[in-house]
Design an enzyme around this catalytic site. Structure first.
Site, PDB file in Angstrom:
ATOM      1  N   HIS A 230       4.021  -9.213 -98.897  1.00 59.29           N
ATOM      2  CA  HIS A 230       3.770 -10.579 -98.439  1.00 59.29           C
ATOM      3  C   HIS A 230       4.313 -11.603 -99.450  1.00 59.29           C
ATOM      4  O   HIS A 230       3.740 -11.787-100.519  1.00 59.29           O
ATOM      5  CB  HIS A 230       2.254 -10.758 -98.231  1.00 59.29           C
ATOM      6  CG  HIS A 230       1.868 -12.077 -97.669  1.00 59.29           C
ATOM      7  ND1 HIS A 230       0.632 -12.643 -97.847  1.00 59.29           N
ATOM      8  CD2 HIS A 230       2.570 -12.971 -96.906  1.00 59.29           C
ATOM      9  CE1 HIS A 230       0.593 -13.804 -97.243  1.00 59.29           C
ATOM     10  NE2 HIS A 230       1.752 -14.030 -96.658  1.00 59.29           N
TER      11      HIS A 230
ATOM     12  N   SER B 278       1.025 -12.171 -92.757  1.00 63.16           N
ATOM     13  CA  SER B 278       0.113 -12.979 -93.574  1.00 63.16           C
ATOM     14  C   SER B 278      -1.321 -12.514 -93.428  1.00 63.16           C
ATOM     15  O   SER B 278      -2.196 -12.966 -94.162  1.00 63.16           O
ATOM     16  CB  SER B 278       0.148 -14.429 -93.115  1.00 63.16           C
ATOM     17  OG  SER B 278       1.438 -14.881 -92.973  1.00 63.16           O
TER      18      SER B 278
ATOM     19  N   ASN C 200      -4.560 -15.483 -98.078  1.00 59.95           N
ATOM     20  CA  ASN C 200      -4.967 -16.310 -96.940  1.00 59.95           C
ATOM     21  C   ASN C 200      -6.465 -16.298 -96.679  1.00 59.95           C
ATOM     22  O   ASN C 200      -6.996 -17.237 -96.087  1.00 59.95           O
ATOM     23  CB  ASN C 200      -4.189 -15.907 -95.692  1.00 59.95           C
ATOM     24  CG  ASN C 200      -2.789 -16.485 -95.757  1.00 59.95           C
ATOM     25  OD1 ASN C 200      -2.624 -17.650 -96.102  1.00 59.95           O
ATOM     26  ND2 ASN C 200      -1.791 -15.676 -95.475  1.00 59.95           N
TER      27      ASN C 200
ATOM     28  N   GLU D 196       2.294 -10.363-102.588  1.00 60.34           N
ATOM     29  CA  GLU D 196       1.028  -9.661-102.367  1.00 60.34           C
ATOM     30  C   GLU D 196       1.394  -8.295-101.758  1.00 60.34           C
ATOM     31  O   GLU D 196       2.044  -8.232-100.716  1.00 60.34           O
ATOM     32  CB  GLU D 196       0.198 -10.501-101.374  1.00 60.34           C
ATOM     33  CG  GLU D 196      -1.287 -10.320-101.435  1.00 60.34           C
ATOM     34  CD  GLU D 196      -2.017 -11.256-100.451  1.00 60.34           C
ATOM     35  OE1 GLU D 196      -1.425 -11.760 -99.474  1.00 60.34           O
ATOM     36  OE2 GLU D 196      -3.232 -11.465-100.664  1.00 60.34           O
TER      37      GLU D 196
END
Ligand code: CAA
Length: 294
Positions: A139, A118, A189, A151
């Site tokens: 991701h 992440s 994130n 991602e």
């Protein structure tokens, strides 16, 4: 590219194994913990049945998808003939470095090593392998069978070929791959975690209670979950480690995790998975917020 190995049978690992299996891939799901593997296949079956009952999958397709998933506790057996390995272990840098350095000695020079990290540097993970050009971030978002985004993070040495293969593969899963570069927290994130952290600080400052903060963000911004419920859903320990990676990586105060988050994690309240976080899940469903202790 038919043989996929997923490392780690936690929430993300079992979601990733699920989406590959329902899209016709043979999946080896590896974990050192047999109990985690047993739990994960029950979870996958539950989620496949949910898709069958919604008529998104036929019963036959669901059954054959489950048959395509093999559970393994031996790493060499899990990866020896894999075309692609996707690591979805705990969000811990030293653990991931250890895993990738072992993987690198077991796989062929063609095998792509993807990580579902992440936030952790793809370049750093690649640096412990023999072929950093084959290492990439892939991701997925939780719940993996539902969320469309993947991602795709290229490290400094990731080859164009690796990027092209993983982009195509994500499309084959019915996902939408979106590319970004290798900076702490990437894009998802880097933007999500400061929002969650700010929600926790708003709670700490007494601006509003847990339900009120979540309702305001749900109804006002059209988010499916408020930030505190989402933090519980992701795992408070995961949120904390992502914030720590960003705080360390950028050296900026704005990524410093709120002490309330640290206290909750330290005391074992990790959200849905531990039965308690900002809300109470002790009977398996979301109950009113836990009384907030300043
Ligand atoms: N497997 C398969 N299907 C699932 C599922 C799962 N694990 N969980 C939910 N679903 C399906 C349901 O069957 C349902 O399908 P239909 O639309 O066909 O009816 C649909 O998803 C919605 O589920 P529910 O009706 O049970 O509940 P809901 O409407 O409250 O939605 C949710 C649940 C999809 C989780 C929704 O609340 C949501 O989108 N929440 C936000 C999730 C999010 O932001 N994820 C990203 C987190 S960040 C991350 O993952 C990255 C990181 O690095 C931390």
């Amino acid at each position: 590219m038919k043989k996929i190995t997923v490392i780690g049978a936690g929430t993300m690992g079992n979601g990733i194994a699920h989406v590959f299996a329902i899209n016709g891939f043979d999946v080896m799901l590896f974990d050192i913990d047999e109990k985690a593997l047993a739990k994960s296949i029950i979870n996958i079956e539950k989620n496949i049945n949910r898709q069958i009952s919604k008529e998104l999958l036929t019963a036959d397709a669901g059954r054959s998808s489950l048959e395509r998933i093999q559970l393994v506790t031996n790493l060499e057996q899990a990866v020896i003939s894999a075309d692609i390995v996707i690591e979805a272990a705990t969000e811990n840098e030293s653990l991931k470095l250890k895993i990738f350095s072992s993987l690198s000695t077991l796989v062929s020079k063609e095998t792509i090593l993807a990580t579902n990290t992440s936030s952790i540097s793809i370049g750093k993970i690649a640096s412990v392998t023999k072929h950093p050009e084959n290492v990439i971030g892939m991701h997925f978002m939780n719940p993996v069978p539902v969320m469309k985004l993947v991602e795709i993070i290229s490290g400094y040495k990731t080859s164009e070929k690796t990027i092209a293969v993983i982009t195509q593969l994500s499309k084959k899963l019915g996902k939408t791959p979106v590319a970004c570069n290798d900076y702490p927290g990437f894009v998802a994130n880097r933007i999500l975690m400061p929002m969650i952290n700010e929600a926790i600080e708003s709670l700490q400052n007494g601006v509003a209670g847990v339900s009120e903060i979540d309702s305001i963000m749900k109804l006002g911004m059209g988010h499916p979950m408020g930030p505190l419920q989402l933090a519980d859903f992701i795992g408070l320990d995961v949120c904390l480690s992502i914030l720590n990676v960003m705080h360390q990586g950028y050296g900026k105060q704005k990524y410093s995790p709120n002490p309330v988050l640290i206290n909750l994690v330290t005391s074992g309240d990790l959200g849905v998975k531990s039965g308690k976080g900002f809300y109470d899940y002790s009977n398996g469903i979301k109950n009113p917020p836990v009384a907030y202790k300043a």
